[in-house]
Scaffold this motif. Structure first.
Motif, PDB file in Angstrom:
ATOM      1  N   UNK A   1     -23.573  -2.832   5.589  1.00 17.14           N
ATOM      2  CA  UNK A   1     -24.415  -1.995   4.722  1.00 17.14           C
ATOM      3  C   UNK A   1     -23.728  -0.700   4.352  1.00 17.14           C
ATOM      4  N   UNK A   2     -22.486  -0.505   4.838  1.00 15.73           N
ATOM      5  CA  UNK A   2     -21.682   0.628   4.385  1.00 15.73           C
ATOM      6  C   UNK A   2     -21.032   0.351   3.032  1.00 15.73           C
ATOM      7  N   UNK A   3     -21.245  -0.845   2.518  1.00 14.68           N
ATOM      8  CA  UNK A   3     -20.939  -1.120   1.114  1.00 14.68           C
ATOM      9  C   UNK A   3     -22.255  -1.018   0.344  1.00 14.68           C
ATOM     10  N   UNK A   4     -22.355  -0.044  -0.543  1.00 13.78           N
ATOM     11  CA  UNK A   4     -23.608   0.248  -1.239  1.00 13.78           C
ATOM     12  C   UNK A   4     -23.564  -0.300  -2.657  1.00 13.78           C
ATOM     13  N   UNK A   5     -24.651  -0.953  -3.058  1.00 15.76           N
ATOM     14  CA  UNK A   5     -24.738  -1.538  -4.394  1.00 15.76           C
ATOM     15  C   UNK A   5     -24.732  -0.447  -5.464  1.00 15.76           C
ATOM     16  N   UNK A   6     -24.096  -0.764  -6.582  1.00  9.42           N
ATOM     17  CA  UNK A   6     -23.955   0.199  -7.674  1.00  9.42           C
ATOM     18  C   UNK A   6     -24.750  -0.254  -8.895  1.00  9.42           C
ATOM     19  N   UNK A   7     -25.209   0.710  -9.658  1.00 10.07           N
ATOM     20  CA  UNK A   7     -26.002   0.464 -10.856  1.00 10.07           C
ATOM     21  C   UNK A   7     -25.193   0.853 -12.087  1.00 10.07           C
TER      22      UNK A   7
ATOM     23  N   UNK B   1     -19.879  11.595  -9.563  1.00  9.80           N
ATOM     24  CA  UNK B   1     -21.280  12.024  -9.584  1.00  9.80           C
ATOM     25  C   UNK B   1     -22.147  11.047 -10.376  1.00  9.80           C
ATOM     26  N   UNK B   2     -21.532  10.322 -11.295  1.00  5.68           N
ATOM     27  CA  UNK B   2     -22.273   9.355 -12.121  1.00  5.68           C
ATOM     28  C   UNK B   2     -22.368   7.993 -11.425  1.00  5.68           C
ATOM     29  N   UNK B   3     -21.239   7.447 -11.018  1.00  5.47           N
ATOM     30  CA  UNK B   3     -21.240   6.096 -10.450  1.00  5.47           C
ATOM     31  C   UNK B   3     -21.856   6.051  -9.048  1.00  5.47           C
ATOM     32  N   UNK B   4     -21.661   7.118  -8.274  1.00  5.28           N
ATOM     33  CA  UNK B   4     -22.123   7.118  -6.887  1.00  5.28           C
ATOM     34  C   UNK B   4     -23.311   8.065  -6.703  1.00  5.28           C
ATOM     35  N   UNK B   5     -24.096   8.223  -7.745  1.00  3.10           N
ATOM     36  CA  UNK B   5     -25.165   9.221  -7.772  1.00  3.10           C
ATOM     37  C   UNK B   5     -26.195   9.001  -6.655  1.00  3.10           C
ATOM     38  N   UNK B   6     -26.423   7.747  -6.268  1.00  2.00           N
ATOM     39  CA  UNK B   6     -27.411   7.475  -5.219  1.00  2.00           C
ATOM     40  C   UNK B   6     -26.904   7.858  -3.830  1.00  2.00           C
ATOM     41  N   UNK B   7     -25.603   8.096  -3.704  1.00  2.00           N
ATOM     42  CA  UNK B   7     -25.011   8.346  -2.383  1.00  2.00           C
ATOM     43  C   UNK B   7     -24.634   9.799  -2.160  1.00  2.00           C
TER      44      UNK B   7
END
Length: 834
Positions: free
Chosen positions: A597-603, A827-833
């Motif tokens: 779960x240290x691989x986080x899905x991207x939107x 900041x855009x691609x990993x915004x949830x993290x």
């Protein structure tokens, strides 16, 4: 009473004279004109100054002149972003035209030989007009200057053309000129109205100053990032002109400025003789302007420090740059402190200065030719002392950034080599294929020094533009000076980017490192195609290779493509983005496994950019250009005037450049963030976000008291506190998603503001923090430097289900600050993290 009537009558006569647009108002009266040469009016359909020239009509007239005159040849060197031609006229005598290439070769040879006979050599003058499109008197004067040089029959002109080769660039900014001419012409009244409140003088955002992507192209002579710049820099190095003129406009209440500028603000690498010759050329301008009664000034403003401006770039290349600044009518006629200012009057001053430049070139020909010869002779002597020494630059994880800096060197005619083999210098590893080496013993050694120098001490504390631009720092590259040329391999004759590859076909997964500059382009293409991808939050290794924070995982199963189609698709992505993608056959690794779960899905990013009134167009344009030209990402531009009517739910990320929209949109924008959106603010936008309670930011308050400062000195005292543009060091936490893709523990940041954010109490919320002694290159006052130390340029905080991200610094400065572009992408691609 009689005196009042007389003064009024004289004023009316003067105004009537200024509003004349026939050729007699502009042209010298000491010559006849060849009737076979078309006048401007006969081709464009109106007198010069009656209407603002549109670029299409300007091109039409220049082509007509080239057809009719044996003194002119014309070439199209390319096109702007909007497809307009980038014309260059070569104007000289028919005799010189018949031998032009030999003249050029002899001229270049004079910069490479230890002796030269300048007695019969023509001087080369590059005349450029209106690089700022809404400073149009230059390009309108170009109509007159080209006609005069093509048609005038006096001995003065024929002698001038025998002794001079004129490289004539009638519009340095075709897209901006067209945009402004449309505005001025569509708002012109039959009864000319000088009231400055009239709509004619209130250009709509973003105005015509800039090019298509809203760049100030008069800052791009050194970085050469834009097509217009690339054309003129190619012409410059092809000819190495002795004089280059750059025709601008300034505030309506001014008069006319010509160089030299403020003496103490000349770059130390510029020879003193350059400024002496500039001053002597100025005497010709003064004489010509005196003759027509125009006011002017010199040495009181502007400077020759930043080599990326048109008037300064020649100074580090053996030439003499001349800036002209004419008070602007910004339309057809306007009130000013100096009386009614008309468009024809501004054109006449620019035309007069264009001719006085040529008169100076003719009168000072041998002195200026000898100056250029000696410039390069002295440079060769300096370079010979550096024989065996070189500069190496590169990034062992990022070939693309390295390539793009090398691309600038190639455009600036600087020689560089591949590495013979990998080596280490000053603790940095330089890898063959990911680094280049620049021998210092070469012709353009002074230009190399200008591009790579780190300078922190200055004669003056005021700057018209930036005080630092150290290129390897701007690109975020490792570099080392004074290395041995024994490390140099083959000289690069044809620069090419690394070919992207996929290591092999996999039925399990693919891994893509995040270090390369174009990794965001590749990830966007992957997500846009509907494929699933994840980002690794921790480091791991597999198949004998270590993978850093931010590695992208593309699983093979449960995708919308078959394994074979996925492989072919990723091959295209890798090739297009110049990256390597690794195939893996197992999820077991040393570290986090691929199913962790240290691989986080991207939107898929759905990004909008706020533009329009209240927003700084330069900053907005840099972001637009980054998405559109570099990363092939769709970006919706939302105008501040209609923002309240937009369905914001279409976007998951909105960028607010420096500036502030109307407060009325704050409620809707805040609700969008609370519903899960990410709002990224830059520079002065942070004040708007703070005051409208999007994010709580703790800014340092600077209090500066003037002591022993006179009223006369107050301007310089205040100006010395401005951070006009310098480079600073920050420490980074590489495990934080905003820093994914950076391999070093430190980063170089460009800054040109005095916003200082205090760090958060929790250290892990401060992933970027200025060091204790952060100045790397450029000027900053000691009070500002003390205030900057240990502050943070980045903050990120939750607001409801969404997030607000704040950057105090410009991560996309002038399209050549490659080194920090990835901060925005992260900041855009990993915004949830974050």
């Amino acid at each position: 009473m009689r005196l009042t009537i007389l003064l009024l009558a004289l004023s009316i006569l003067n105004l009537n004279a200024q509003t004349q647009t026939d050729l007699s108002y502009y042209l010298p009266q000491n010559t006849t004109y060849n009737k076979s040469i078309p006048t401007p009016q006969s081709v464009i359909g109106h007198d010069v100054g009656e209407w603002h020239i549109t670029h299409d009509k300007l091109v039409q007239y220049m082509q007509a002149l080239a057809t009719a005159s044996n003194r002119i040849t014309i070439e199209n060197r390319g096109t702007t972003y909007e497809g307009r031609p980038l014309l260059l006229l070569t104007i000289t005598s028919p005799k010189n035209h018949s031998n032009l290439e030999q003249i050029r070769q002899s001229h270049i040879a004079s910069t490479e030989n230890n002796s030269v006979n300048t007695s019969d050599m023509p001087i080369v003058v590059y005349q450029g007009f209106s690089i700022h499109g809404n400073e149009p008197s230059g390009s309108n004067a170009a109509l007159l200057a080209a006609y005069h040089l093509a048609a005038a029959e006096s001995k003065d002109v024929t002698d001038l053309l025998d002794q001079t080769v004129i490289l004539f660039d009638p519009s340095l900014n075709p897209d901006g000129l067209q945009r402004f001419a449309y505005w001025a012409n569509t708002n012109k009244s039959e009864n000319l109205n000088p009231d400055p409140n009239d709509r004619e003088y209130q250009e709509v955002w973003p105005g015509g100053r800039t090019n298509h992507y809203w760049f100030d192209m008069n800052r791009d002579w050194l970085p050469v990032q834009l097509p217009e710049s690339r054309a003129r820099i190619a012409s410059f190095h092809k000819w190495l002109p002795n004089i280059l003129t750059d025709h601008h406009e300034m505030g309506t209440n001014a008069s006319f400025f010509f160089q030299p500028g403020i003496p103490s603000r000349t770059h130390p690498l510029t020879p003193k003789l350059n400024q002496e010759l500039t001053k002597n050329i100025g005497n010709y301008h003064a004489k010509a302007l005196d003759k027509i009664g125009s006011l002017y000034y010199t040495e009181e403003s502007f400077d020759d420090f930043y080599y990326g401006k048109g008037s300064t770039f020649p100074d580090i290349n053996g030439g003499i740059g001349i800036l002209f600044e004419q008070a602007s009518s910004r339309g057809h006629i306007q009130e000013s402190d100096n009386g009614i200012l008309t468009f024809p009057f501004t054109i006449r001053n620019q035309f007069t200065a264009a001719l006085s430049t040529l008169e100076a070139a003719k009168g000072m020909r041998e002195d200026i030719l000898n100056y250029q010869h000696d410039f390069y002779k002295n440079a060769r002597n300096e370079a010979s002392k550096e024989n065996g020494k070189a500069i190496v630059f590169g990034d062992e994880k990022d070939a693309a950034k390295t390539y793009h800096l090398a691309e600038i060197l190639e455009r600036q005619h600087i020689d560089f080599h591949e590495l013979k083999s990998d080596f280490t210098s000053n603790g940095k590893r330089f890898k063959k294929g990911y680094a280049f080496i620049i021998p210092k013993n070469q012709k353009n050694t002074r230009l190399i020094n200008a591009m790579f120098e780190k300078r922190t001490t200055f004669q003056d504390s005021l700057f018209y533009d930036v005080s630092a631009w150290t290129f390897p720092l701007a690109f975020g590259l490792d570099y080392s000076e004074g290395v041995s040329t024994s490390n140099a391999g083959t000289k690069v004759e044809s620069l090419s980017m690394k070919t992207g590859t996929v290591s092999s076909k996999s039925n399990y997964a693919y891994l893509m490192e995040w270090h390369e500059y174009y990794s965001p382009k590749a990830l966007n293409a992957i997500l846009e195609s509907g494929l699933r991808a994840k980002v690794g939050m921790k480091q791991f290794s597999t198949n004998g290779k270590s993978y850093d924070y931010g590695t992208i995982l593309i699983p093979v199963q449960n995708q919308n493509k078959s394994p074979e189609d996925l492989y072919r698709f990723l091959q295209d992505v890798a090739k297009d983005s110049h990256i390597n993608i690794d195939a893996v056959a197992t999820g077991l690794t040393q570290g986090i496994d691929l199913g962790s779960n240290q691989f986080r899905s991207l939107e898929q990013p759905k990004v909008a950019l706020i533009v329009g009134d209240g927003i700084r167009s330069y900053d907005a344009g840099e972001i637009w250009h980054l998405f559109d030209q570099r990363y092939d990402m769709r970006l919706t531009k939302l105008d501040t005037r209609s923002l309240s009517r937009v369905d914001l739910s279409r976007y998951n990320t909105i960028i607010l450049p420096s500036g502030s929209p109307n407060a009325s949109v704050a409620k809707d924008l805040k609700q969008w963030v609370q519903n899960g959106g990410t709002l990224i603010g830059y520079r002065s936008a942070l004040n708007w976000l703070n005051s409208n309670k999007f994010i709580k930011l703790d800014f340092k308050k600077m209090e500066l008291t003037a002591k022993n400062i006179s009223f006369e000195q107050r301007g310089d005292f205040r100006g010395a506190q401005v951070v006009g543009g310098a480079i600073f060091e920050a420490d980074i936490d590489r495990s934080h998603p905003v820093n994914f893709g950076y391999k070093n523990e430190k980063i170089a940041l460009f800054r040109n503001n005095t916003m200082y954010m205090n760090p958060d109490k929790q250290s892990y919320n401060n992933p970027i923090r200025y060091s204790k002694n952060p100045l790397l290159s450029g000027y900053i006052s000691k009070p500002n430097l003390d205030s900057l130390a240990l502050t943070v340029p980045y903050a990120s905080k939750r607001l409801g289900q969404g997030r607000v991200v704040a950057f105090t610094d410009n991560t996309n400065f002038r399209a050549f600050w490659y080194g920090t572009n990835k901060l925005l992408m992260n900041a855009i691609f990993f915004r949830e993290e974050l």
